[in-house]
Design an enzyme around this catalytic site. Structure first.
Site, PDB file in Angstrom:
ATOM      1  N   TRP B 325      57.750  34.182  -6.667  1.00 46.27           N
ATOM      2  CA  TRP B 325      57.818  32.856  -6.053  1.00 46.27           C
ATOM      3  C   TRP B 325      56.808  32.767  -4.907  1.00 46.27           C
ATOM      4  CZ3 TRP B 325      58.820  31.334  -1.042  1.00 46.27           C
ATOM      5  CH2 TRP B 325      59.063  29.973  -0.843  1.00 46.27           C
ATOM      6  N   HIS B 326      56.631  33.895  -4.187  1.00 49.95           N
ATOM      7  CA  HIS B 326      55.749  33.873  -3.022  1.00 49.95           C
ATOM      8  C   HIS B 326      54.293  33.667  -3.385  1.00 49.95           C
ATOM      9  CE1 HIS B 326      59.264  35.456  -0.939  1.00 49.95           C
ATOM     10  NE2 HIS B 326      58.706  34.951   0.142  1.00 49.95           N
ATOM     11  N   GLY B 327      53.892  34.134  -4.558  1.00 49.38           N
ATOM     12  CA  GLY B 327      52.495  33.931  -4.903  1.00 49.38           C
ATOM     13  C   GLY B 327      52.129  34.599  -6.197  1.00 49.38           C
ATOM     14  N   PHE B 478      52.540  29.266   0.089  1.00 50.28           N
ATOM     15  CA  PHE B 478      53.509  29.501  -0.986  1.00 50.28           C
ATOM     16  C   PHE B 478      54.070  28.175  -1.493  1.00 50.28           C
ATOM     17  CE2 PHE B 478      54.197  33.468   1.712  1.00 50.28           C
ATOM     18  CZ  PHE B 478      53.131  34.098   1.120  1.00 50.28           C
TER      19      PHE B 478
END
Lengths: 301, 478
Positions: B325-327, B478
């Site tokens: 999800w962060h990247g 993000f």
């Protein structure tokens, strides 16, 4: 709500008043600087016929007092160690804003780093911070996004942690500033050994930075508009001369401007005794190079 | 528009005054104003992506109504999956498409072949991961019949786009924020003052701690080959405080700003670096995301019921997805996997819920055992952050290797005294205020106005003096 707004207003008012106490640090900061040349510029005290601009190579390799003696034109060196062409453009604009316009400007060129990325050459914000009390400087810092617009109202916005170190800057023993603004190297490092470099890299113009090219172009335009003769000086390095760079440089020059390149036939430029390090001349080398510049000026009056 | 910018310092008072004075406590007008302000706030970043945000809002709003009003299960499912598919599709295209393409290319190359696949040149719309999750939770909750549909578009759009949380959270739930949006709000002096205090603390965390640590973390991470092992450890520590100061600072400003408008947002951080084990850390770090994954992924997958294997599988899934999800980078996936590995022993020994209360709740100092636990947990977290910060997996592995191969026991080459002192003061303030919602919440509130204001002035002076260049918040990417 009324109470809230009243309290907030009072808080901001008290903050505003307390903030003004910090003006002491703003006021004190310029005095603690060893290099006071920029403050002289802002105060209109640099009214000279010739101004020298550049980085450490301009500061150390060109001795303004010698030019003055040899050409009878008053001269001052406003070259800053570690400065890039963007900073040199700023200095030129500042000189013109607050002082009588010079007849000639000598721009020392960092062959071959003038237009490409070089981590040691920057816009010298550290020379501007101590002069934040001047609105002109503060506005420049705001324009360059180094300061918030809030610094127009709050003194604190103009201060940084270094502003609280109330200690006078130390005098550099290797290259102190002369009254003419130049900073020739007068003390050698004991363990400096340099070798003359014959193989030099090909100059790659693709690596040039647009902002540096623009600043260079601006300097030429400013001089042209103000009828100032612009002379580019290419000092020696302790290596073979890069003719690729010279060709490229000549393409970027306006035809009315002049260029002086150190005398490549002079054997002293291949003698280590005349160098502080591979990029900077020692005082004896600087004297020789400066006399070449003086001769050039006398020939091109 | 950044929270730490002069633009926001002008924008916020204007919206505040319009909100309480011009709308005259009319709920409808207040919400319209908040929505317009939120769209303006977003458009300041890039107005083109405003259309994407509005489309996403309309899609979820309409899907919600269709799900609620559908008489057949087939129709409900259709609208549910349409909304989920389009939302995740946008996220996939803007955030992950190039990552998948490059990964496929790499795998094919490993087998000695080459394929040409298109990559796209597109900037990531700021906040897309956050507002997509808002919309997803809303649609899922309606589908699962946990909440009734919101038929008023202004209310729903305000919930999705509310400017304090629009670009970097906290990730709100319809069950928590929508009722507040629909309820009449009157000005509350104590709440507003508390909001301002939290904003001040958030700015301190961001400008004084995070931005100053960032300068040295960037210096060390970007030139990691040149530094000794001890300096690389300093780099990891600087990043540890940078990311905490940055993200929790952002969350504090968001929560404080929202309080000025009479609304409470979900708490996002709860002194995570004082955690005694990694399970406690994850209950205290980015709480709104962790709980989102727990409610919408972990529990639907079976959660912790159904045997050990399932528990382990589900735990790994949520940590990996959380990392992803962060990247779109393997570094985030490894960071997630590493945290899952840290979590595993606690899960297996069933000790993952040992510490529910903040450390040393009834005393001033932690016991020796607690202190050791905090240090171990903190060290594990610092180690994992190396993967999070590194540019690539190779960079992270080289960085870690270099810690142990070059001068580990030596004075670090980079040791800015002022940053170290600032971080020490910061830790002390956080420790003193650890029992509250945020460190400053009750600090000096019982003292005289002179003491209280002097303390606030000191914080403000620090913000002025230690401010560096205006820097974006890490979680914007993000």
């Amino acid at each position: 709500m009324k109470k809230f707004l009243l309290r907030i207003s009072l808080f901001v008012l008290v903050l505003f008043i307390v903030d003004k106490g910090f003006y002491y640090f703003l006021y004190k900061a310029p005095e603690l600087e060893y290099d006071q040349r920029l403050e002289k510029v802002i105060n209109g005290k640099i009214n000279k016929d010739i101004i020298v601009l550049g980085s450490s190579r301009g500061a150390g390799n060109i001795i303004a007092s010698q030019i003055e003696k040899e050409t009878n034109l008053s001269s001052y060196n406003l070259s800053y160690i570690g400065s890039n062409v963007l900073f040199q453009e700023f200095i030129l604009k500042s000189v013109l804003k607050f002082n009588k316009k010079p007849k000639k400007v000598i721009l020392s060129i960092d062959n071959t780093y003038e237009f490409v990325f070089e981590k040691t050459l920057n816009f010298k914000f550290d020379k501007l911070y101590p002069l934040s009390k001047y609105n002109y400087i503060n506005n420049e810092l705001i324009d360059r996004k180094e300061r918030s617009i809030i610094s127009k109202v709050f003194c604190l916005g103009r201060l940084s942690k270094n502003s609280f170190i109330l200690k006078k800057e130390e005098i550099p023993t290797k290259n102190p500033i002369l009254p003419c603004g130049s900073m020739p190297f007068v003390e050698k490092s004991k363990d400096t050994k340099i070798e003359f470099l014959k193989d030099i890299k090909k100059y790659d113009s693709k690596k040039e930075l647009p902002e540096k090219l623009k600043a260079f172009k601006n300097i030429q335009t400013i001089c042209k508009e103000n009828n100032i003769q612009l002379i580019f000086a290419l000092p020696p390095n302790f290596n073979e001369f890069n003719t690729d760079f010279e060709k490229r440089f000549r393409k970027l020059m306006l035809p009315e401007n002049k260029i002086i390149i150190y005398n490549r036939k002079n054997p002293i430029y291949k003698n280590q005794e005349y160098y502080f390090d591979a990029l900077h001349l020692f005082k004896n080398g600087a004297t020789v190079f400066t006399s070449e510049i003086s001769a050039f000026i006398n020939q091109n009056r | 528009m950044l929270f730490n910018s002069i633009n926001f310092a002008i924008f916020l008072p204007i919206v505040f005054l319009l909100y309480w004075f011009v709308t005259k406590n009319n709920l409808k007008f207040q919400n319209i104003l908040l929505l317009v302000a939120s769209y303006y706030f977003y458009a300041c970043w890039d107005f083109r992506f405003l259309f994407l945000l509005i489309f996403s809002t309309l899609l979820d709003y309409y899907s919600g109504i269709k799900i609620e009003n559908s008489s057949s299960e087939k129709n409900r499912k259709f609208w549910f999956w349409l909304s989920i598919g389009i939302n995740l599709g946008f996220l996939g295209v803007f955030k992950y498409y190039n990552f998948f393409v490059d990964s496929i290319k790499d795998v094919v190359f490993l087998f000695g072949h080459k394929i040409d696949l298109w990559t796209i040149k597109v900037i990531l719309p700021v906040g897309i991961s956050f507002y997509t999750f808002h919309g997803l939770s809303y649609v899922i909750d309606i589908y699962k019949k946990r909440i009734p549909v919101e038929t008023n578009f202004i209310n729903y759009a305000t919930f999705v786009c509310y400017f304090p949380l629009l670009v970097a959270g906290p990730i709100e739930r319809a069950t928590h924020l929508l009722p507040q949006i629909k309820k009449k709000r009157t000005f509350n002096y104590a709440q507003a003052v508390d909001g301002l205090r939290q904003i001040l603390w958030g700015l301190f965390k961001k400008i004084v701690i995070a931005d100053n640590c960032a300068e040295y973390a960037n210096l060390i991470f970007n030139n990691s080959d040149d530094y000794s092992g001890s300096t690389l450890i300093m780099g990891a520590l600087f990043f540890t405080f940078q990311i905490y100061g940055d993200f929790s600072g952002y969350s504090d400003i968001a929560l404080g700003t929202s309080r000025l408008f009479g609304m409470e947002l979900l708490k996002n951080f709860n002194f995570p670096y004082f955690s005694r084990d990694i399970a406690e850390f994850w209950r205290r770090w980015h709480i709104s995301l962790s709980s989102w994954f727990k409610d919408y992924l972990y529990i639907p997958l079976g959660g912790s019921v159904g045997g050990l294997k399932l528990k382990i599988r589900n735990t790994f899934i949520i940590f990996l997805v959380s990392g992803f999800w962060h990247g779109a980078n393997w570094t985030f996936i490894v960071w997630g996997a590493l945290n899952a590995l840290y979590f595993l022993p606690l899960l297996l020994s069933n000790t993952n819920r040992n510490y529910m209360k903040i450390v040393a709740y009834d005393s001033n100092l932690p016991s020796f055992k607690e202190l050791v636990s905090i240090i171990i947990t903190f060290s594990l977290t610092v180690f994992a952050w190396i993967f999070f910060r590194a540019n690539s997996l190779t960079h992270a592995i080289t960085y870690i290797k270099d810690i142990f191969t070059s001068k580990l026991i030596a004075l670090p080459e980079v040791r800015p005294t002022f940053v170290i002192v600032l971080v020490a003061i910061f830790i002390l303030i956080e420790w003193i205020g650890r029992r509250n919602n945020y460190a400053l919440e009750k600090m000096f509130t019982e003292k005289s106005v002179f003491v209280r204001w002097s303390f606030y002035f000191v914080l403000l002076f620090a913000i002025f003096i230690f401010s560096t260049k205006e820097q974006e918040f890490i979680y914007f990417q993000f």
